[in-house]
Write an enzyme that holds these catalytic residues in place. Sequence first.
Site, short mmCIF file in Angstrom:
data_model
loop_
_atom_site.label_atom_id
_atom_site.label_comp_id
_atom_site.label_asym_id
_atom_site.label_seq_id
_atom_site.Cartn_x
_atom_site.Cartn_y
_atom_site.Cartn_z
N GLY B 70 0.81 -1.21 0.00
CA GLY B 70 0.00 0.00 0.00
C GLY B 70 0.84 1.26 0.00
O GLY B 70 0.55 2.23 -0.72
N THR B 71 1.89 1.27 0.79
CA THR B 71 2.72 2.47 0.90
C THR B 71 3.36 2.82 -0.44
O THR B 71 3.34 3.97 -0.87
CB THR B 71 3.79 2.29 1.99
OG1 THR B 71 3.14 2.14 3.25
CG2 THR B 71 4.73 3.48 2.05
N GLN B 180 -7.84 -0.34 2.97
CA GLN B 180 -8.78 -0.92 3.94
C GLN B 180 -10.11 -1.29 3.28
O GLN B 180 -10.86 -2.09 3.82
CB GLN B 180 -9.06 0.07 5.07
CG GLN B 180 -7.91 0.31 6.01
CD GLN B 180 -7.57 -0.90 6.87
OE1 GLN B 180 -8.37 -1.82 7.02
NE2 GLN B 180 -6.36 -0.90 7.41
N HIS B 202 -1.76 -7.86 2.10
CA HIS B 202 -1.85 -8.51 3.41
C HIS B 202 -3.08 -8.10 4.21
O HIS B 202 -3.33 -8.65 5.27
CB HIS B 202 -0.57 -8.27 4.22
CG HIS B 202 -0.43 -6.89 4.76
ND1 HIS B 202 -0.63 -6.60 6.09
CD2 HIS B 202 -0.12 -5.73 4.16
CE1 HIS B 202 -0.44 -5.30 6.27
NE2 HIS B 202 -0.12 -4.75 5.12
N THR B 238 12.47 -7.12 -10.38
CA THR B 238 11.99 -8.47 -10.68
C THR B 238 10.59 -8.66 -10.12
O THR B 238 10.32 -8.34 -8.96
CB THR B 238 12.95 -9.51 -10.07
OG1 THR B 238 14.23 -9.32 -10.67
CG2 THR B 238 12.47 -10.92 -10.33
N CYS B 331 -0.25 6.42 21.67
CA CYS B 331 0.18 7.34 22.70
C CYS B 331 1.16 6.66 23.62
O CYS B 331 1.07 5.49 23.87
CB CYS B 331 -1.01 7.77 23.55
SG CYS B 331 -1.64 9.33 23.02
#
Lengths: 392, 389
Positions: B70-71, B180, B202, B238, B331
Amino acid sequence: MFTAFLIKYAEIGVKGKNRYLFEDALIHQIKFALKKCEGKFLISKTQGRIFVEAEGEFDYEEAVAHLQRVFGISGICPMIYVEDEGFEKLCDTVVGYIGDVYPGCRKTFKVNARRARKNYPKDSMEINADLGEAILNAYPEMTVDVHQPDIMLTVEIREKIYIYSEIIPGPGGMPVGTGGKAMLLLSGGIDSPVAGYMIAKRGVKIDAVYFHAPPYTSERAKQKVVDLARIVSRYTGPIYLHVINFTDIQLYIHEKCPHEELTIIMRRYMMRIAEHIARETECLGLITGESIGQVASQTMNSLIATNEVCELPVYRPLIGFDKEEIVAVAKKIDTFETSILPFEDCCTIFVAKHPVTKPNVNIIRRHEHNLDEKIDELVKTALETDELIIVE
Amino acid sequence: MEVYLDNSATTRVFPEVAELMKKIMCEDYGNPSSLHMKGVQAENHLRYAKETMARLLKVKEKEIFFTSGGTESDNMALIGCAFANSRKGKHIITTQIEHPAILRTCEYLESLGYCVTYLPVNSYGQISTDDLCRAMTPDTILVSIMHTNNEIGALQPIAEAGALIKRMNPDTLFHVDAVQGFGKARIYPHKMGIDLLSVSGHKIHGPKGIGLLYIGEKVKIQPLLHGGGQQMNLRSGTDNVPGAAGMARAAELLYQHYDEDLERLCQCKKYFMDGVRKLEDVKINGLLPGKSDGEGTAPHIVSVSFGGVRSEVLLHALEEEGIYVSAGSACSAHKPQPSATLKAIGVERRMLESTIRFSFSVYTTIEEIDYTLQVLYDKIPILRRYARR
């Protein structure tokens, strides 16, 4: 090009009849440190010196880096060694050495021969003069200076002949294991790994205890402590890390005691538990990373309160250090980057906004009686569920 | 009992997918670029993967490009289009609640002189097409909007946005991050005015390290990776044959029982939300007004704020019982970085650090949800008792 190291040690040299004990311990530590390096090494002790000879190929930088972490070493001299094949051959070797180590330089030098094997045909003075001449012939730009030479070239004639001129500083201190064993209270912070390092430097073997508080502290926080122990173990050798589940004790204190005294009382129980494990594992003291006034629980008043619960001496090597000084050591020994990873440890959860800075020991003791009903049982369970991780 | 409710982070690979990939890695391991038989076998797997993905998206095969995930797809869409179209303009529109793969890439483009507008969202996490309309300028070369938000499951009006963009400026490209959304909603780029679409392997029970970017055939784009010229010179390297084949097989399997699975996911979500509401002081984030059953949001994501409980602690407490979830906002005591999405939808301050994301998959069962609810009923009151005073 270097094929061996001469190991120099400082403080051990002044020991008396038990000096061999320190030397043997140092050899043991050197062997241990070099086990993880590429290559095979032969370590020998002759006439108050330790030689490390590489047998075949090895990674010079890696070996030096590992030796620089062995306490007890004050200096590491990289050497070449050759068989005795006559003086002319030795001249060639020495000339080659100078050419390789100091390519194209115009420095002053002095030859310092030591003839440990007295049947060698020339005496030290002759060797000095003849080798000096050979060097001057080969490198006319170099000059001799017997008082303050840039290069002090030592040639030691033993069974083999050793040639060296450089000295790389070692960490100093005493070989780990010669000074007994102590229990380090290891958190995930910056200070405690440094404290462990400093005591280990005095020859003390280190075990460690970490207080884990799931689910308030995560598995990653524990992993971080294991990682820190692993970095410290590069200097100290294997560390036996005891992981104590502290959650129930902490919650019980939280429930029964005044909130601003939580940290102090918690630390008193940590000391008690650490001392208990220390005694069972034959440790001769506890080590903490405390430094006067750094936080509420490290004021002199607070230290009275945490100190009085154990009988073993508590070693606090950072007691007079500023944070910046501690950070500098942490960076030097490579624990800093790991220490600052942002995971909560059991000291930061539940912490009061205004914890007591000058606890009164009598009041603390009285409030601890609030815990009488269940605390012994909880401590017993915590000790029974001690998880031992051997870190190396 | 092990209950995996972190399917928005990643999913368990379908066994059939793992088997196919093993066969390709151990037997048909050739390089599709090789001229011999082994190369041809591998190429066949790759072609089949491309055909499958094209069929499921109802696009042409030559519009499918495999990436590392995705990135990379997001980076390639944004950077590739920005570079290739910078002569037309330097304005990009996106939203405040995108994935970091979009937000950080936009920041990178800003550092190169591009101008980016970040559309706000309402308290349900949705942008308004009016805002989009107002943000469009003649300089706007690209609009990038995520299909399904990864933290709260908000769905964006993709088809409306696509139509609006094309109506206002046919030259403006429309990228959709469907990492998503793919597999949970039917997404057809041609019908929805989408020019570029990012998908990840994934998240749909396929392997990690594979994704795809749909690139409409008329889109002007530059490659990020230069080299051997694979994939029509747009994405050298590849070909990841086992990855591509695995992702395609996973997608194929998902689409086989698409309707029943979706129905079951929605039931799970509703059942879970009803159960969670029995606890005091909880809030489910991102639900549409009057749609307490979750209609109009992603079928697999539930974001819940538990008042008075720190999310990290609850996460580890659930972990002790074998339940795996995500903290709704990353956080920590030392580096407070409340989630941008939760802040953007106006979650109360005290709830920001108390939010947990539960995300389901086709493997999730009602028994697992019952177990999870029971653990929540047991743990929440205890954790609240020991909150920081």
